[in-house]
Motif scaffolding. Structure first.
Motif, PDB file in Angstrom:
ATOM      1  N   LEU A  59      39.326   9.159 -16.533  1.00  0.00           N
ATOM      2  CA  LEU A  59      38.303  10.210 -16.553  1.00  0.00           C
ATOM      3  C   LEU A  59      38.797  11.528 -15.961  1.00  0.00           C
ATOM      4  O   LEU A  59      38.036  12.486 -15.871  1.00  0.00           O
ATOM      5  N   LEU A  60      40.063  11.562 -15.547  1.00  0.00           N
ATOM      6  CA  LEU A  60      40.620  12.848 -15.108  1.00  0.00           C
ATOM      7  C   LEU A  60      40.536  13.874 -16.236  1.00  0.00           C
ATOM      8  O   LEU A  60      40.369  15.062 -15.989  1.00  0.00           O
ATOM      9  N   VAL A  61      40.704  13.414 -17.453  1.00  0.00           N
ATOM     10  CA  VAL A  61      40.637  14.348 -18.591  1.00  0.00           C
ATOM     11  C   VAL A  61      39.477  13.947 -19.494  1.00  0.00           C
ATOM     12  O   VAL A  61      39.171  12.770 -19.626  1.00  0.00           O
ATOM     13  N   PRO A  62      38.849  14.943 -20.119  1.00  0.00           N
ATOM     14  CA  PRO A  62      37.671  14.646 -20.934  1.00  0.00           C
ATOM     15  C   PRO A  62      37.995  13.933 -22.243  1.00  0.00           C
ATOM     16  O   PRO A  62      37.194  13.148 -22.730  1.00  0.00           O
ATOM     17  N   ALA A 453      33.597   7.001 -22.333  1.00  0.00           N
ATOM     18  CA  ALA A 453      35.055   6.993 -22.268  1.00  0.00           C
ATOM     19  C   ALA A 453      35.586   8.413 -22.386  1.00  0.00           C
ATOM     20  O   ALA A 453      36.600   8.762 -21.780  1.00  0.00           O
ATOM     21  N   GLU A 454      34.902   9.204 -23.182  1.00  0.00           N
ATOM     22  CA  GLU A 454      35.273  10.622 -23.306  1.00  0.00           C
ATOM     23  C   GLU A 454      34.023  11.428 -23.058  1.00  0.00           C
ATOM     24  O   GLU A 454      32.917  10.975 -23.344  1.00  0.00           O
ATOM     25  N   TYR A 455      34.205  12.615 -22.484  1.00  0.00           N
ATOM     26  CA  TYR A 455      33.009  13.370 -22.105  1.00  0.00           C
ATOM     27  C   TYR A 455      33.235  14.850 -22.381  1.00  0.00           C
ATOM     28  O   TYR A 455      34.379  15.313 -22.488  1.00  0.00           O
ATOM     29  N   PRO A 456      32.151  15.620 -22.517  1.00  0.00           N
ATOM     30  CA  PRO A 456      32.300  17.057 -22.756  1.00  0.00           C
ATOM     31  C   PRO A 456      33.069  17.726 -21.614  1.00  0.00           C
ATOM     32  O   PRO A 456      32.893  17.375 -20.445  1.00  0.00           O
ATOM     33  N   ALA A 457      33.879  18.686 -21.963  1.00  0.00           N
ATOM     34  CA  ALA A 457      34.816  19.273 -21.005  1.00  0.00           C
ATOM     35  C   ALA A 457      34.126  19.931 -19.818  1.00  0.00           C
ATOM     36  O   ALA A 457      34.707  20.029 -18.739  1.00  0.00           O
TER      37      ALA A 457
END
Lengths: 540, 315, 193
Positions: A59-62, A453-457
């Motif tokens: 989660l360090l990166v979106p 798992a992925e999120y808006p920046a």
């Protein structure tokens, strides 16, 4: 209280004398069974903790990173399921409860020692079955909501059986404790002379016995759904996916009190010892444990305000939910009042107990936002919820467990740990914990959903903070465990009563002999008689 | 993009402001108790720490009934207040809005599909006019999903097999995130969409353009042609039931033998019909006046094709 | 272990408390199924009415009689051993075991008829619940039979007497519970559509 001190000879390993695997695997000694639970549960705490670090690292990166989204889903499912079923539910009740209930009430073992050993081994059997599911790892989240869990290719069926076995172990342990507490207290130990840890464990055991069967049958139905297609949870066959959620939370809400009540019990033991003051409001704390257990059975629907449940049900569940806050508040106020005019020493058990109070206040107060209908609609299923339950479960239960481990380490092992390193670890754990989880409240308020798992920046900065915090937290835990492991062999021999406590476990040797007490003690007073009785009249 | 933090109340929708007000109300109460309990905890811990070399002497205090009653009763009353306030806003959230436009929302792994009243379906993008109430009628095709618009402070799980509803009243123009809030599988975190709130005139313009576009694209050529037949006003002069009007009927026109006013006869094929639309007065059917306007330029090529396709169906 | 737990003077009380706590657990285990039954009977009243007519009421009623009788035989056995009548106990245990076998045999006849007719757990909600509930109950009957066998072996060795009958007593309580569950299952599944 009569002095039954049985200062053992130096080098006497007490209940630990016997060697060899059979002396452990076939033991009916509640202390050894407790120790086996400690190793097992802490082992899964470490594994699940490593998984959590991996999740935070991703989660360090979106965007996509490190591993696939599916792997992320598998990892958070495993993290949740392991922490809940293999660590936090059994960690205090089965591990410390097994070791200390008989010692605190002054008897030689639990009521059904053979059943106790059996409980441990079906726990292990359950673990083996669940580990077997790694061939098709679960990706359902630890909540297993239908119909996703009935359709996924993951090994839900065998996991259901594994968890069913673990639940059986939990039920039998609770049953054992109820009977033990009812029938085996030392002479003179009336209900109101019981240590508060025992009250907490009693309430906990009642919840285990009454709520676990419901998740048991739910898992059976889930398995039957997948194997026979009975369709109870499948809308395509006229079934109702919300029924699964009702069943699931009918267990899983009360069970959060299985997790938190024993930790509260530990805090109630530790605070008076290190403040050198009687516990404030003994009966209020004891009864609030029972009240929490009772109300805990009526509020499961507050997990379902936005699930499609009717508005009126939501209203009723919300109303009842707020009444859990009352007994919880009573405990908090009583602990703080115990500190008043005390003579407080900040040994590591006390530091963890105080940080329990500090963090649990935050966890409890943020629960108000989730209990209130209007605000829950917004923050439900967001990182606000994630932060809230980590503040209560990790800031609460795990801090309570750490307090208990430090408090009772000398009794269990006959060794002292290194206090300086324990304090260093404490700073890292508490600071790391807050850096990790506090940003999640804000993320949740801003609307970041959980299980992403992925999120808006736009959510990245606070996620980076949380991830960095997790490293401090991990470092603190590593130091703490390293300190324990090193002290097992090299620690200073522990005196029988290093903290000058008044409960019965301190009246036997460290470690205790196999039969706990050479002579069963007779109890003549409550266990919190600290302080100068001439200075204030007794209001107990 | 407007992304209000909770302390600056969101004005994006009808209830967002109210939800934030409840939030701040709870925050005030929680803040008070936070300061009170943590303050006392830290103050006592410091004030009553064990002093080196001093003989410890602590009072034997086991309780205080008056104090305990106070900290049971006062929090209880505040809790009821929080419940009641949260309840009123929740009821407002769940109360149907009158004259709401109905939009069908279908969730599937891992897409949102929005169906407008005019029959158009759009994936992952919902456009709404500002100040116009909307009722979302939601259902899932597979597993449970969650429809979540953070800026609106609104969320509702979407179930397979039964409808759930959400009433929205956008109050502020802007683009807002739609998230799936209920874990639904591998692509859960990518199941996102946009909620675009537009000013009324722009929305109407967009709507008209979309409907136009839709006629070109989404429908079968014949359906598209039928719509054009109506919108271009062909029916004013041409019947489709065989009766003569200002112009000849179009019933069965395609493939029929036509006698022109110059005596020639030909079969009405695609090419003839196209020419009749573009240069209507070159080959006029016997018995009719050359009065038809040319649609060259006003109808695009694919629209002409669509009209022809429609005419083929008029048997 | 050096401690003789049986010598603890609270043993019978603890055994009784333990079995009641266990029965509380069992109650909630079946309680969840009854809850599911109640919900779907309301939402699918028509289906439940039609489908319940397919069950064989006579066999269900017969099974109720069989199980009630077995409750009686074990109760007689307990009363007997309290007076030290070991032989009567053994006869009663054997009778109870035989009746439990009979129950399962009748259940087997019903189920095989159902399968023959093409009624499976996946057929519809009613049969899903029917098989789930009677199946779980059947498992409890089998567990009870295992206990009876164990008691018979112990009784054969003369383990029980007027002074010591705890295992018989708690097994009896368990068996009554299994009986009571059936007493609810029978009307809900067979009689009230």
């Amino acid at each position: 209280m009569a002095d039954h001190a049985t200062s053992s000879l130096p080098g006497d390993r007490g209940y630990l004398s016997e060697q060899g695997w059979r002396s452990w695997a076939l033991t009916m000694d509640h202390k050894r069974i407790g120790v086996m639970y400690i190793w097992t549960t802490l082992g899964f705490f470490v594994v699940a903790g490593i998984l959590a670090l991996l999740l935070r690292l991703k989660l360090l990166v979106p965007g996509p990173a490190l591993f696939s989204d599916h792997t992320y889903n598998v990892l958070f499912t495993m993290h949740g399921a392991m922490i809940i079923f293999l660590f936090i539910i059994p960690a205090i009740p089965s591990a410390l409860g097994n070791f200390f209930i008989p010692l605190l009430i002054g008897c030689r073992d639990v009521a059904f020692p053979r059943l106790n050993l059996f409980s441990y081994w079906i726990f292990v059997a359950g673990i083996l079955v669940t580990v077997g599911t790694l061939v098709a790892p679960m990706d359902t989240g630890w909540t297993f909501y239908t119909p996703y869990s009935t359709r996924t290719s993951a090994a839900v069926t065998s996991l259901s059986f594994g968890l069913f076995l673990i639940g059986m172990s939990s039920i039998l342990t609770g049953l054992n404790f109820i009977v033990t507490i009812h029938t085996m207290r030392a002479p003179g130990m009336s209900w109101y002379r019981m240590p508060l840890f025992i009250w907490a464990m009693y309430a906990t055991s009642v919840i285990q016995v009454l709520s676990t069967p419901v998740i048991g049958i739910t898992f059976l139905l889930l398995a039957a759904e997948r194997v026979f297609g009975i369709g109870i949870f499948d809308p395509a066959k006229g079934g109702d996916p919300l029924l699964f959620q009702h069943f699931f939370w009918f267990y899983s809400h009360p069970v959060v009190y299985v997790m938190i009540l024993p930790a509260m019990g530990i805090v109630s033991e530790v605070v008076p010892v290190f403040a050198r003051k009687p516990i404030f409001g003994y009966k209020a704390i004891a009864y609030s444990a029972l009240a929490i257990a009772f109300i805990g059975f009526l509020v499961w629907g507050h997990h379902m305000f936005v699930s499609g449940m009717s508005t009126i049900s939501g209203v009723i569940f919300s109303f009842l939910t707020f009444f859990v806050a009352v007994p919880t508040g009573i405990k908090i106020f009583n602990w703080i009042a115990t500190l008043y005019k005390g003579s407080i020493s900040f040994d590591s058990p006390m530091l963890y107990a105080l940080s329990f109070i500090f963090l649990f206040i935050i966890g409890g107060l943020t629960g108000l936002f989730l209990g209130s209908l209007a605000t829950d609609v917004h923050v439900h299923d967001t990182y606000f919820l994630v932060a809230h339950f980590h503040y209560t479960m990790m800031g609460g239960t795990v801090m309570g467990l750490f307090a208990g481990l430090h408090y009772w380490f000398p009794k269990m092992t006959g060794r002292m740990f290194n206090e300086t390193w324990a304090k260093n670890a404490w700073w890292l754990v508490v600071a790391g914990f807050n850096i990790t989880f506090f940003p999640m409240f804000i993320l949740g308020m801003q609307g970041m959903p959980r299980r992403y798992a992925e999120y808006p920046a736009k959510y990245q900065p606070l996620n980076v903070v949380a991830t960095v915090g997790s490293w401090f937290l991990a470092l603190g835990v590593i130091i703490m465990f390293a300190n324990f492991v090193r002290s097992l062999r090299n620690g200073e021999p522990a005196p029988d009563n290093p903290w000058r406590g008044l409960t019965l476990e301190w009246q036997t040797s460290s470690p205790p002999p196999e039969e706990n007490f050479h002579e069963i003690p007779t109890v003549t007073d409550w266990p919190y008689g600290y302080g100068n009785r001439n200075e204030a009249s007794r209001d107990h | 993009m407007p992304y209000p933090t909770i302390l600056r109340a969101s004005e994006a929708s009808l209830v967002s402001h109210d939800v934030d007000a409840v939030f701040i109300f709870i925050l005030a109460i929680a803040g008070f108790f936070f300061v009170l309990t943590q303050g006392l905890l830290i103050y006592f811990a410091i004030r009553y720490r064990k002093k080196k070399g001093v003989e410890e002497s602590t009072p034997y205090i086991t309780g205080n009934h008056a104090l305990e009653v106070v900290w049971i009763v006062i929090p209880s009353l505040l809790l009821v207040a929080i419940f009641a306030y949260g309840l009123t806003v929740f009821i407002k959230m769940r109360t149907p809005l009158p004259n709401a436009t109905e939009i069908q929302v279908t969730a599937s792994q891992f897409t949102w599909s929005f169906k407008y009243p005019d029959g158009r379906s759009v994936a992952n993008e919902l456009r709404l006019p500002v100040d116009q109430p909307v009722k979302l009628i939601m259902i899932s095709r597979d597993v449970i999903h969650g429809f979540f618009v953070p800026a609106f402070r609104q969320k509702q799980d979407v179930l397979p097999g039964s409808y759930t509803y959400l009433w929205l009243l956008p109050k502020r123009v802007g683009t807002y995130d739609i998230y799936c809030s209920q874990y639904c599988g591998t692509g859960h975190s990518l199941m996102r969409g946009s909620l675009i709130v537009m000013p009324q005139p722009q929305y109407q313009a967009w709507l008209a353009a979309e409907q136009q576009k839709q006629k070109a694209g989404a429908q079968s050529p014949a359906e598209h042609g039928k719509a054009l037949f109506e919108s271009a006003g062909c029916g004013g002069c041409h019947s489709i039931d065989g009766s003569p009007k200002v112009g000849p009927t179009l019933k069965g026109i395609f493939g029929s033998r036509v006698t022109l006013n110059n005596g020639q006869s030909l079969v009405a094929d695609e090419e003839y019909l196209r020419e009749s639309l573009e240069e209507p007065n070159e080959q006029v059917v016997q018995g009719f006046q050359p009065i038809m306007p040319s649609f060259k330029g006003s109808l695009k090529q694919d629209e002409i094709s669509a009209l022809i396709a429609y005419m083929k169906t008029l048997k | 272990m050096t401690t003789n737990h049986d010598a603890h003077n609270g043993a019978p009380v603890s055994a009784r408390l333990g079995i009641w706590a266990f029965l509380a657990t069992e109650l909630l285990l079946f309680g969840a199924l009854f809850t599911a039954y109640a919900q779907f009977r309301i939402t699918h009243a028509e289906l439940f009415h039609q489908e319940h007519l397919k069950l064989n009421r006579m066999l269900g009623f017969l099974n109720t009689l069989v199980l009630l009788t077995s409750s009686l035989t074990i109760a007689v056995g307990i009363a007997a051993i309290r007076r030290g009548l070991q032989k009567v106990l053994k006869i009663c245990l054997a009778l109870t075991l035989a009746l439990a076998c009979g129950f399962l045999f009748i259940k087997y006849l019903e189920w095989s008829h159902d399968f023959h007719q093409g009624w499976f757990p996946r057929t519809n909600l009613f049969f899903g619940l029917y098989f789930m509930m009677t199946g779980l109950h059947g498992l409890h009957v089998i567990a009870g039979m295992a206990l009876m066998v164990w008691l018979l072996i112990k009784a054969q060795r003369g383990a029980f007497s007027a002074e010591y009958s705890t295992p018989v007593e708690i097994t009896g309580l368990y068996w009554h519970f299994v009986d009571i569950v059936w007493i609810y299952l029978f009307p809900l599944l067979y009689l009230i559509g």
